[in-house]
Design an enzyme around this catalytic site. Sequence first.
Site, mmCIF file in Angstrom:
data_model
loop_
_atom_site.group_PDB
_atom_site.id
_atom_site.type_symbol
_atom_site.label_atom_id
_atom_site.label_comp_id
_atom_site.label_asym_id
_atom_site.label_seq_id
_atom_site.Cartn_x
_atom_site.Cartn_y
_atom_site.Cartn_z
ATOM 1 N N LEU A 152 0.846 -1.204 0.000
ATOM 2 C CA LEU A 152 0.000 0.000 0.000
ATOM 3 C C LEU A 152 0.883 1.256 0.000
ATOM 4 O O LEU A 152 0.881 2.054 0.927
ATOM 5 C CB LEU A 152 -0.947 -0.005 1.212
ATOM 6 C CG LEU A 152 -2.123 0.976 1.123
ATOM 7 C CD1 LEU A 152 -3.129 0.506 0.077
ATOM 8 C CD2 LEU A 152 -2.808 1.141 2.480
ATOM 9 N N GLY A 153 1.654 1.403 -1.091
ATOM 10 C CA GLY A 153 2.503 2.587 -1.256
ATOM 11 C C GLY A 153 1.777 3.625 -2.098
ATOM 12 O O GLY A 153 0.545 3.697 -2.087
ATOM 13 N N ILE A 155 1.378 3.870 -5.448
ATOM 14 C CA ILE A 155 0.468 3.302 -6.457
ATOM 15 C C ILE A 155 -0.620 2.475 -5.773
ATOM 16 O O ILE A 155 -1.794 2.534 -6.159
ATOM 17 C CB ILE A 155 1.254 2.450 -7.477
ATOM 18 C CG1 ILE A 155 2.319 3.308 -8.174
ATOM 19 C CG2 ILE A 155 0.303 1.844 -8.516
ATOM 20 C CD1 ILE A 155 3.307 2.516 -9.033
ATOM 21 N N SER A 174 1.596 -4.715 3.878
ATOM 22 C CA SER A 174 2.933 -4.155 3.638
ATOM 23 C C SER A 174 3.731 -4.573 4.871
ATOM 24 O O SER A 174 3.158 -5.107 5.808
ATOM 25 C CB SER A 174 2.912 -2.624 3.587
ATOM 26 O OG SER A 174 2.032 -2.151 2.613
ATOM 27 N N ARG A 175 5.035 -4.283 4.888
ATOM 28 C CA ARG A 175 5.776 -4.649 6.097
ATOM 29 C C ARG A 175 5.303 -3.827 7.299
ATOM 30 O O ARG A 175 5.352 -4.281 8.427
ATOM 31 C CB ARG A 175 7.277 -4.446 5.872
ATOM 32 C CG ARG A 175 7.858 -5.448 4.897
ATOM 33 C CD ARG A 175 9.229 -5.048 4.448
ATOM 34 N NE ARG A 175 9.216 -3.730 3.819
ATOM 35 C CZ ARG A 175 10.264 -3.121 3.301
ATOM 36 N NH1 ARG A 175 11.431 -3.710 3.345
ATOM 37 N NH2 ARG A 175 10.163 -1.939 2.733
ATOM 38 N N ARG A 232 6.481 -6.492 -10.305
ATOM 39 C CA ARG A 232 7.591 -7.062 -11.060
ATOM 40 C C ARG A 232 7.354 -8.565 -11.140
ATOM 41 O O ARG A 232 6.848 -9.170 -10.191
ATOM 42 C CB ARG A 232 8.927 -6.810 -10.357
ATOM 43 C CG ARG A 232 9.423 -5.391 -10.417
ATOM 44 C CD ARG A 232 9.890 -5.010 -11.818
ATOM 45 N NE ARG A 232 10.441 -3.661 -11.856
ATOM 46 C CZ ARG A 232 9.759 -2.579 -12.216
ATOM 47 N NH1 ARG A 232 8.493 -2.664 -12.586
ATOM 48 N NH2 ARG A 232 10.341 -1.387 -12.224
ATOM 49 N N GLU A 261 11.222 -10.823 -18.894
ATOM 50 C CA GLU A 261 10.679 -10.012 -19.999
ATOM 51 C C GLU A 261 11.740 -9.789 -21.072
ATOM 52 O O GLU A 261 12.905 -9.593 -20.751
ATOM 53 C CB GLU A 261 10.211 -8.665 -19.446
ATOM 54 C CG GLU A 261 9.042 -8.838 -18.481
ATOM 55 C CD GLU A 261 8.645 -7.542 -17.775
ATOM 56 O OE1 GLU A 261 9.159 -6.472 -18.127
ATOM 57 O OE2 GLU A 261 7.816 -7.620 -16.863
ATOM 58 N N HIS A 279 3.945 -5.325 -20.097
ATOM 59 C CA HIS A 279 4.507 -4.306 -19.191
ATOM 60 C C HIS A 279 4.142 -2.882 -19.654
ATOM 61 O O HIS A 279 5.018 -2.086 -19.989
ATOM 62 C CB HIS A 279 6.030 -4.457 -19.074
ATOM 63 C CG HIS A 279 6.606 -3.800 -17.849
ATOM 64 N ND1 HIS A 279 7.668 -4.320 -17.144
ATOM 65 C CD2 HIS A 279 6.265 -2.667 -17.188
ATOM 66 C CE1 HIS A 279 7.962 -3.533 -16.126
ATOM 67 N NE2 HIS A 279 7.113 -2.502 -16.130
HETATM 68 P P1 NAP Z 1 6.184 2.668 -2.978
HETATM 69 O O1 NAP Z 1 5.415 3.914 -2.782
HETATM 70 O O2 NAP Z 1 7.582 2.602 -2.460
HETATM 71 O O3 NAP Z 1 5.316 1.482 -2.367
HETATM 72 C C1 NAP Z 1 5.826 0.198 -2.191
HETATM 73 C C2 NAP Z 1 4.959 -0.531 -1.168
HETATM 74 O O4 NAP Z 1 5.424 -1.868 -1.038
HETATM 75 C C3 NAP Z 1 4.983 0.082 0.216
HETATM 76 O O5 NAP Z 1 3.689 0.019 0.752
HETATM 77 C C4 NAP Z 1 5.922 -0.838 1.003
HETATM 78 O O6 NAP Z 1 5.544 -0.775 2.371
HETATM 79 C C5 NAP Z 1 5.608 -2.183 0.340
HETATM 80 N N1 NAP Z 1 6.714 -3.127 0.462
HETATM 81 C C6 NAP Z 1 8.019 -2.926 0.178
HETATM 82 N N2 NAP Z 1 8.734 -4.031 0.423
HETATM 83 C C7 NAP Z 1 7.860 -4.954 0.879
HETATM 84 C C8 NAP Z 1 7.995 -6.300 1.335
HETATM 85 N N3 NAP Z 1 9.197 -6.913 1.364
HETATM 86 N N4 NAP Z 1 6.886 -6.958 1.747
HETATM 87 C C9 NAP Z 1 5.681 -6.350 1.721
HETATM 88 N N5 NAP Z 1 5.489 -5.063 1.313
HETATM 89 C C10 NAP Z 1 6.567 -4.389 0.891
HETATM 90 O O7 NAP Z 1 6.300 2.304 -4.504
HETATM 91 P P2 NAP Z 1 5.276 2.634 -5.693
HETATM 92 O O8 NAP Z 1 5.612 3.954 -6.279
HETATM 93 O O9 NAP Z 1 3.896 2.397 -5.228
HETATM 94 O O10 NAP Z 1 5.732 1.508 -6.757
HETATM 95 C C11 NAP Z 1 5.689 0.146 -6.404
HETATM 96 C C12 NAP Z 1 6.338 -0.718 -7.481
HETATM 97 O O11 NAP Z 1 5.474 -0.862 -8.578
HETATM 98 C C13 NAP Z 1 7.632 -0.213 -8.098
HETATM 99 O O12 NAP Z 1 8.750 -0.423 -7.276
HETATM 100 C C14 NAP Z 1 7.696 -0.986 -9.391
HETATM 101 O O13 NAP Z 1 8.398 -2.201 -9.202
HETATM 102 C C15 NAP Z 1 6.236 -1.286 -9.700
HETATM 103 N N6 NAP Z 1 5.779 -0.555 -10.899
HETATM 104 C C16 NAP Z 1 5.349 -1.245 -11.992
HETATM 105 C C17 NAP Z 1 4.922 -0.545 -13.112
HETATM 106 C C18 NAP Z 1 4.432 -1.255 -14.346
HETATM 107 O O14 NAP Z 1 4.555 -0.712 -15.428
HETATM 108 N N7 NAP Z 1 3.838 -2.427 -14.235
HETATM 109 C C19 NAP Z 1 4.952 0.839 -13.147
HETATM 110 C C20 NAP Z 1 5.376 1.498 -12.017
HETATM 111 C C21 NAP Z 1 5.796 0.789 -10.883
HETATM 112 P P3 NAP Z 1 6.546 -1.236 3.562
HETATM 113 O O15 NAP Z 1 7.819 -0.499 3.327
HETATM 114 O O16 NAP Z 1 5.800 -0.881 4.789
HETATM 115 O O17 NAP Z 1 6.684 -2.703 3.384
HETATM 116 C C1 8YV Z 2 8.277 1.250 -17.000
HETATM 117 C C2 8YV Z 2 8.060 0.681 -14.474
HETATM 118 O O1 8YV Z 2 8.318 -0.033 -17.482
HETATM 119 O O2 8YV Z 2 8.234 2.729 -13.304
HETATM 120 C C3 8YV Z 2 8.453 1.513 -13.287
HETATM 121 O O3 8YV Z 2 8.951 0.950 -12.315
HETATM 122 O O4 8YV Z 2 8.096 -0.503 -14.436
HETATM 123 C C4 8YV Z 2 7.530 1.331 -15.697
HETATM 124 O O5 8YV Z 2 7.003 2.557 -15.475
HETATM 125 C C5 8YV Z 2 9.603 1.858 -17.263
HETATM 126 O O6 8YV Z 2 10.408 2.148 -16.240
HETATM 127 C C6 8YV Z 2 9.532 2.805 -18.436
HETATM 128 O O7 8YV Z 2 10.652 3.543 -18.672
#
Ligand code: NAP
Ligand code: 8YV
Length: 319
Positions: A152-153, A155, A174-175, A232, A261, A279
């Site tokens: 619950l960060g 996104i 989350s942790r 991921r 990927e 992705h």
């Molecule tokens: P964020 O604000 O840092 O949120 C991450 C969340 O995960 C926090 O609630 C954190 O809370 C929790 N977390 C971290 N480590 C954990 C663990 N070991 N066990 C359980 N919970 C854990 O990050 P965000 O901006 O929301 O982005 C999250 C991720 O989405 C990115 O790092 C990226 O990998 C992915 N993403 C994917 C796409 C896509 O295109 N599909 C695009 C953007 C991002 P705690 O620290 O309390 O655990």
């Molecule tokens: C993109 C992502 O795939 O932000 C991330 O963590 O996985 C995605 O937004 C990428 O980084 C595009 O440049």
Amino acid sequence: MTRTGTILRVPPFSQQLHDAVGASYDALDLPEEGRADFLTAHGSEVVAIVCSNSGRVDADLIAALPNLAMIANQGVGYDNIDVPAALARGIAVSHTPDVLDAAVAETALGLLIATRRRFVAADRFIRDGHWADGSFPLTGQVSGSQVGVLGLGRIGRTIAGLLEALGCEVSYHSRHEVPGVPYAYHQTAVGLADAVDNLIVIVPGGPATAGLVDRPVLDALGPDGVLVNVARGSVVDEDALLAALTDARLGAAGLDVFADEPHVPKALVALDNVVLLPHVGSATEETRAAMRTLTLDNLAAWLAGEPLLTPIPEMSRDQ
Ligand code: NAP
Ligand code: 8YV
């Protein structure tokens, strides 16, 4: 203090980002072939890297760039970068948080609805000419269901807000428990999966979360459960997922990310109870423009000797 030097573009990334870096700076592209010779010839010129989530910046690359002092990552996740190796050298690292929350959240919700309502199979049903023979089978629905958010960060909270509008009951793991949110907290991923109909995974990648969604979590979600992964590929044990889907121990999965990927296991592609996206979580014109701008602004700030706009959390402690 202003800084100068060559910017290394680590592929792959978009033509727009490639051209924008080239328009403002002396830039080189890390080649796919002949990297060792390239790095011997040019490694010492490079002061900064621009990369995206699919461009690996590992310890060997960092070691081959003795004057590297900044990495600007277009993406909020930075598991493509060997952060301990970068920090050990005092290298600054930026990423692109916040600007992509809406796009990724709507991808997660769209994937959940498409998977639970079987929209892709329903589209195929028409194209394959089956409608005249009878109606498409009934499906479950997302509105009013119990949805778990794993992570619950930034996104995750945006996803939760969209789910609330659908009358879903949201809970999370989350942790750490997040203060001030109206969602039930579960101490473990298994506990969360056991309590919900649908589980959306949106934690960072990397060693700490590798295989966090394993067989016990998938079994807890169960034969009527839907898994959505927009985090991921490494976070979900892909073999366990494939087995659970094949054995009907898990209802269905909507996946935007994969372990290797752009390679997606053939066995996964063959299944009817999955919806697959390449992705594209943040892949809208609007969001990618904002990510590009933030990436370039971080690079410009560093070159101007100013603090990064959005350093990775590990960096901000040292700035
Ligand atoms: P964020 O604000 O840092 O949120 C991450 C969340 O995960 C926090 O609630 C954190 O809370 C929790 N977390 C971290 N480590 C954990 C663990 N070991 N066990 C359980 N919970 C854990 O990050 P965000 O901006 O929301 O982005 C999250 C991720 O989405 C990115 O790092 C990226 O990998 C992915 N993403 C994917 C796409 C896509 O295109 N599909 C695009 C953007 C991002 P705690 O620290 O309390 O655990
Ligand atoms: C993109 C992502 O795939 O932000 C991330 O963590 O996985 C995605 O937004 C990428 O980084 C595009 O440049």
